[in-house]
Design a protein around this motif. Structure first.
Motif, short mmCIF file in Angstrom:
data_model
loop_
_atom_site.label_atom_id
_atom_site.label_comp_id
_atom_site.label_asym_id
_atom_site.label_seq_id
_atom_site.Cartn_x
_atom_site.Cartn_y
_atom_site.Cartn_z
N CYS A 118 0.73 -1.66 0.06
CA CYS A 118 0.07 0.23 -0.39
C CYS A 118 1.27 1.25 -0.26
O CYS A 118 0.89 2.03 -0.55
CB CYS A 118 -1.39 -0.13 1.39
SG CYS A 118 -2.35 -0.49 0.90
N ARG A 119 2.19 1.24 0.60
CA ARG A 119 3.37 2.50 0.73
C ARG A 119 3.31 2.66 -0.28
O ARG A 119 3.10 3.22 -1.19
CB ARG A 119 4.27 2.52 1.77
CG ARG A 119 5.11 3.20 2.03
CD ARG A 119 6.25 3.03 2.74
NE ARG A 119 6.91 1.70 2.58
CZ ARG A 119 6.64 0.63 3.20
NH1 ARG A 119 5.67 0.45 4.18
NH2 ARG A 119 7.83 0.20 3.02
N GLU A 120 3.89 1.45 -1.48
CA GLU A 120 4.11 1.73 -2.60
C GLU A 120 3.24 2.40 -3.58
O GLU A 120 3.89 2.83 -4.51
CB GLU A 120 5.00 -0.13 -3.10
CG GLU A 120 5.95 0.15 -2.50
CD GLU A 120 7.18 1.11 -2.38
OE1 GLU A 120 7.93 0.93 -3.22
OE2 GLU A 120 8.03 1.33 -1.48
N LEU A 121 2.38 1.82 -3.67
CA LEU A 121 1.31 2.36 -4.36
C LEU A 121 0.31 3.22 -4.21
O LEU A 121 -0.39 3.85 -5.00
CB LEU A 121 -0.16 0.88 -4.02
CG LEU A 121 0.53 0.01 -5.59
CD1 LEU A 121 -0.57 -1.14 -5.06
CD2 LEU A 121 0.54 0.35 -6.76
N GLY A 122 0.18 4.39 -3.08
CA GLY A 122 -0.20 5.35 -2.41
C GLY A 122 -1.54 4.88 -1.63
O GLY A 122 -2.23 5.83 -2.11
N LEU A 123 -2.04 3.79 -1.31
CA LEU A 123 -3.04 3.29 -0.83
C LEU A 123 -2.62 3.27 0.59
O LEU A 123 -1.42 3.23 1.21
CB LEU A 123 -3.60 1.67 -1.33
CG LEU A 123 -4.08 1.51 -3.19
CD1 LEU A 123 -3.65 0.71 -3.36
CD2 LEU A 123 -4.81 2.61 -3.23
N SER A 124 -4.17 3.19 1.48
CA SER A 124 -3.47 3.75 3.06
C SER A 124 -4.47 2.05 3.53
O SER A 124 -5.26 1.55 2.84
CB SER A 124 -4.44 4.57 3.28
OG SER A 124 -5.95 4.92 3.04
N VAL A 125 -3.98 1.24 4.89
CA VAL A 125 -4.38 0.59 5.26
C VAL A 125 -4.16 0.36 6.89
O VAL A 125 -3.82 0.87 7.19
CB VAL A 125 -3.83 -0.71 4.47
CG1 VAL A 125 -1.82 -0.48 5.14
CG2 VAL A 125 -3.51 -1.68 5.13
N GLY A 126 -5.04 -0.19 7.27
CA GLY A 126 -5.21 0.07 8.89
C GLY A 126 -6.04 -2.23 8.89
O GLY A 126 -6.37 -2.43 8.54
N VAL A 127 -5.68 -1.42 10.55
CA VAL A 127 -6.60 -3.05 10.88
C VAL A 127 -6.82 -2.47 12.10
O VAL A 127 -6.53 -1.94 13.32
CB VAL A 127 -4.41 -4.13 11.64
CG1 VAL A 127 -4.42 -3.64 12.94
CG2 VAL A 127 -5.58 -5.30 12.09
N ARG B 150 -9.95 6.16 17.24
CA ARG B 150 -10.57 7.42 16.69
C ARG B 150 -9.61 7.45 14.83
O ARG B 150 -10.82 8.58 14.56
CB ARG B 150 -9.49 7.70 17.64
CG ARG B 150 -10.52 9.36 17.33
CD ARG B 150 -10.16 10.70 18.71
NE ARG B 150 -10.49 11.78 18.43
CZ ARG B 150 -9.83 12.64 18.30
NH1 ARG B 150 -9.15 12.12 17.35
NH2 ARG B 150 -10.32 13.74 17.72
N LYS B 151 -8.71 7.16 15.12
CA LYS B 151 -8.20 7.77 13.85
C LYS B 151 -8.75 7.20 12.35
O LYS B 151 -8.62 7.66 11.25
CB LYS B 151 -6.52 6.96 13.52
CG LYS B 151 -6.03 8.14 14.13
CD LYS B 151 -3.98 8.10 14.07
CE LYS B 151 -3.27 8.77 14.85
NZ LYS B 151 -2.26 8.08 15.06
N GLN B 152 -9.58 5.78 12.16
CA GLN B 152 -9.60 4.86 11.56
C GLN B 152 -10.81 5.83 11.33
O GLN B 152 -11.60 5.23 10.32
CB GLN B 152 -10.14 3.12 11.84
CG GLN B 152 -8.30 2.76 12.02
CD GLN B 152 -8.67 1.19 12.59
OE1 GLN B 152 -9.85 1.04 12.62
NE2 GLN B 152 -7.14 0.82 12.18
N SER B 153 -11.24 6.07 12.49
CA SER B 153 -13.02 6.58 12.75
C SER B 153 -13.35 8.06 11.81
O SER B 153 -13.89 8.47 10.67
CB SER B 153 -13.41 6.60 13.56
OG SER B 153 -14.34 7.46 13.62
#
Length: 241
Positions: A106-115, A126-129
């Motif tokens: 995701c970093r290389e493709l300019g996307l964001s990811v979370g768990v 809270r950040k994800q919200s």
């Protein structure tokens, strides 16, 4: 029920990699992908066609990338807020493993990811919200919990891809029933999305497909374990006795 892929047109590219966005291909090259595995060659064209898919292949054949290369391809052209793809695993430990792999892509493709699961710190929640990632890695229980929050429920409206890893671990259990209900709730809320089930081994892939997709059509891609075995028998002696 569609369980096999139709032959590609004669003018189709020689490999499944040729179907992917050039940016995805370049990132894969930097990651060390010289060629695609059999699982990836089978799965990628079907997923890029938008089909629901059950992929059964041995461990180590790149099932995660088989599912995520086409998803990355589509996410590059998908704008707007909210979660766009969910990656569901039965175990929190597997969540962490998948996150460590997906963070690089995701970093290389300019996307964001979370768990997100039961142990996710409140600050991260809270950040994800406030700023939901494009790809959310989660568990069946946490997916149900996402419907409880008004803001999180709103973020689910843009989900277009759901990957269920180790699906055989969930299909015949109470947790699996909970997940099936959650996916139908999600479909009613967000509209239809692409469903992708991954399994290293399963004796009844058709049943697994019906579990994941209900009455919706799905394709099946299978890579036999035997094709990845190299067995030799060596004997030293006069006779087996």
């Amino acid at each position: 029920m569609a369980h096999t892929s139709a032959p590609l047109p004669r003018s189709a590219p020689e490999t499944a990699a040729d179907l992917l966005d050039p940016e995805v291909r370049e990132v894969a090259r930097r990651r060390g992908f010289v060629e695609l595995s059999e699982a990836q060659e089978q799965a990628i064209p079907l997923l890029l066609e938008g089909r629901n898919l059950i992929l059964v292949a041995p461990t180590g054949t790149g099932k995660t990338e088989s599912a995520m290369f086409p998803v990355f391809d589509r996410l590059l052209g998908t704008a707007g807020p909210g979660f766009k793809a969910l990656y569901i695993t039965p175990l929190r430990s597997l969540n962490r493993d998948i996150l460590s792999r997906m963070e690089w892509w995701c970093r290389e493709l300019g996307l964001s990811v979370g768990v997100r699961h039961g142990d996710t710190p409140q600050n991260d929640r809270r950040k994800q919200s406030l700023n939901p990632p494009d790809l959310l890695i989660t568990t069946p229980e946490t997916l149900q919990a996402l419907f409880m929050g008004k803001r999180l429920r709103e973020h689910l409206k843009n989900v277009r891809y759901v990957v269920v890893d180790e699906i055989h671990e969930l299909a015949d259990s109470k947790r699996g029933a909970q997940l099936a209900v959650a996916l139908e709730r999600l479909a009613a809320y967000a509209g239809e999305f692409q469903r992708i089930g991954l399994s290293a081994t399963v004796g009844n892939p058709d049943e697994i497909g019906r579990y994941l997709c209900g009455t919706r059509p799905f394709a099946l891609a299978e890579v036999p374990v035997a094709s990845h075995l190299d067995i030799s028998v060596r004997f030293a002696g006069e006779d087996f006795a």
